[in-house]
Design a protein around this motif. Structure first.
Motif, short mmCIF file in Angstrom:
data_model
loop_
_atom_site.label_atom_id
_atom_site.label_comp_id
_atom_site.label_asym_id
_atom_site.label_seq_id
_atom_site.Cartn_x
_atom_site.Cartn_y
_atom_site.Cartn_z
N ASP A 190 0.81 -1.21 0.00
CA ASP A 190 0.00 0.00 0.00
C ASP A 190 0.85 1.26 0.00
O ASP A 190 0.32 2.37 -0.16
N LYS A 191 2.18 1.12 0.19
CA LYS A 191 3.08 2.28 0.22
C LYS A 191 3.81 2.47 -1.10
O LYS A 191 4.81 3.18 -1.17
N LYS A 192 3.30 1.83 -2.18
CA LYS A 192 3.96 1.98 -3.49
C LYS A 192 3.97 3.43 -3.95
O LYS A 192 4.95 3.92 -4.52
N GLU A 193 2.87 4.14 -3.69
CA GLU A 193 2.82 5.54 -4.09
C GLU A 193 3.88 6.36 -3.36
O GLU A 193 4.52 7.25 -3.94
N LEU A 194 4.06 6.07 -2.05
CA LEU A 194 5.09 6.75 -1.28
C LEU A 194 6.47 6.50 -1.88
O LEU A 194 7.27 7.42 -2.06
N VAL A 195 6.76 5.23 -2.22
CA VAL A 195 8.05 4.88 -2.82
C VAL A 195 8.22 5.57 -4.16
O VAL A 195 9.29 6.12 -4.47
N ASP A 196 7.16 5.57 -4.97
CA ASP A 196 7.24 6.21 -6.29
C ASP A 196 7.54 7.71 -6.16
O ASP A 196 8.32 8.27 -6.92
N GLN A 197 6.90 8.36 -5.17
CA GLN A 197 7.15 9.78 -4.97
C GLN A 197 8.59 10.03 -4.53
O GLN A 197 9.23 10.99 -4.98
N SER A 198 9.11 9.15 -3.67
CA SER A 198 10.49 9.31 -3.21
C SER A 198 11.46 9.07 -4.36
O SER A 198 12.48 9.78 -4.49
N ILE A 199 11.16 8.09 -5.21
CA ILE A 199 12.01 7.82 -6.37
C ILE A 199 12.02 9.02 -7.30
O ILE A 199 13.08 9.45 -7.80
N GLN A 200 10.84 9.58 -7.55
CA GLN A 200 10.75 10.75 -8.44
C GLN A 200 11.53 11.92 -7.85
O GLN A 200 12.21 12.66 -8.58
N LEU A 201 11.45 12.07 -6.54
CA LEU A 201 12.18 13.15 -5.87
C LEU A 201 13.68 12.99 -6.09
O LEU A 201 14.39 13.94 -6.43
N LEU A 202 14.18 11.77 -5.91
CA LEU A 202 15.61 11.53 -6.07
C LEU A 202 16.05 11.67 -7.53
O LEU A 202 17.11 12.25 -7.81
N LYS A 203 15.27 11.15 -8.46
CA LYS A 203 15.66 11.21 -9.86
C LYS A 203 15.62 12.64 -10.39
O LYS A 203 16.45 13.04 -11.21
#
Length: 364
Positions: A42-55
């Motif tokens: 259920d935290k996939k969106e959180l991970v995706d947002q963090s990945i986008q932030l880093l990239k």
């Protein structure tokens, strides 16, 4: 493995192992975070947002030339009186220094403009980076308790399924650790540097003692049980502060002593204090070895029990002054002792807010 569930995208992106996975494709870091995502889908969106932030930040840094980085570092080092690095080589090294230059020099303002939520508190993110880079994360994936030793000599017995986040080096003024799951703490005494254990939205503050903390799976409910010494327990406010920069705002805090526990219900922000189910004698206290009484007055009996277990027993001394007891107790649980005493004296007892209250009509 439910640690980090309540982190924001910025806090997750600040964790070194998360950056190692996304930016440098580290296989160890990658395995950990893929397992975490598998257990927290259920935290996939959180991970995706963090990945986008880093990239996005990586892309921003890659557009800066080595000459620009070197020039900015020379200026920065001259300002603080340090020698400039001779060169940059390697992506991780360049990324680290570029981030440092941008954060410290103020150039990162361009990046914040693309993230309005972060723009309101840029200092917060810098603080998270600084704290996270010096923190260790230990997860117990085994079936037996795992013993951890902190920098100050304090020990933490981390139960299976638990995760502890703690600094490599404590700050000069306080010691802070972050727990998810269950752990038993034995804290080294240091009056000048209080120890804070955070679990969910509850803070436990001590100077030197031993206690156990258990969090529920969703970290909403927290239970703290004191073994020795005293602790102060209070909810904390996190609306405007990251988990790494928690401000200590007492809100109906309570003090716990041995054989007491507090249950914090997060949904209601409610603290309930009580005695543990099976209070133990305080071995360090000078008490009667067998708690033997011969025609002893009720006050003497209750006071001996209070000393032996470190609990508060409230009774009406005047009403019970004529009540006397002859009995010998050994290893019976405290509540069994109280039952036997009260049955003999024609009294009743209950526990409320960590205190035993005796009711009696007196003795003839």
């Amino acid at each position: 493995m439910s640690a980090f569930r309540r982190f924001s995208p910025e806090e997750l992106a600040a964790i070194p192992s998360f950056r190692g996975w996304i930016l440098f494709d580290d296989p160890v870091d990658g395995a950990f975070w893929k397992d975490w995502l598998g257990e927290n889908p259920d935290k996939k969106e959180l991970v995706d947002q963090s990945i986008q932030l880093l990239k996005t930040s990586e892309s921003f840094f890659n557009n800066i030339t080595e000459a620009e980085v070197s020039q900015e570092l020379d200026r920065l080092c001259a300002a603080i009186g340090e020698e400039s690095p001779a060169s940059f080589s390697g992506k991780p090294f360049r990324w680290y220094w570029a981030a440092a230059v941008l954060l410290i020099g103020g150039m990162v303002g361009l990046f914040w403009l693309t993230y309005p939520r972060l723009q309101s508190s840029p200092g917060r993110i810098a603080g998270v980076h600084a704290a996270s880079d010096s923190f260790l994360i230990e997860s117990n994936k085994g079936s037996a308790p795992k013993l951890l030793t902190l920098e100050d000599g304090s020990t933490v017995l981390l139960q299976p399924g638990g995760t502890l986040r703690y600094p490599v080096h404590f700050s000069p003024t306080k010691r802070e650790v972050f727990l998810q799951g269950e752990a038993f703490f034995k804290v080294t005494k240091d009056p000048g540097k209080p120890f804070f254990a955070y679990a969910g939205d509850l803070a436990t503050k001590v100077l030197g003692t031993s206690f156990n903390i258990t969090t529920s799976d969703n970290e909403k409910n927290v239970t703290v049980v004191v073994k020795t010494g005293k602790v102060s327990v209070f909810p904390i406010l996190t609306d405007e502060h990251s988990r790494s920069e928690r401000q200590h705002h007492p809100k109906e805090g309570m003090v716990l002593t041995p054989n007491q526990q507090i249950v914090y219900e997060g949904n209601e922000a409610k603290l309930t204090r009580s005695l543990v189910d099976h209070p133990e004698m305080l071995r360090s206290e000078p008490v009667l070895p067998s708690l033997a009484f011969k025609n002893a007055g009720a006050p003497e009996v209750f006071e001996a029990l209070a000393r032996a277990y470190g609990v508060n027993i409230v009774f009406d001394r005047e009403t019970m002054k004529s009540c006397r007891l002859t009995a010998k107790f050994d290893d019976e649980p405290l509540f069994e002792k109280m039952n036997l005493i009260c049955m003999t004296l024609g009294a009743d007892f209950e526990q409320m807010d960590g205190t035993i209250i005796v009711s009696s009509q007196g003795c003839n």
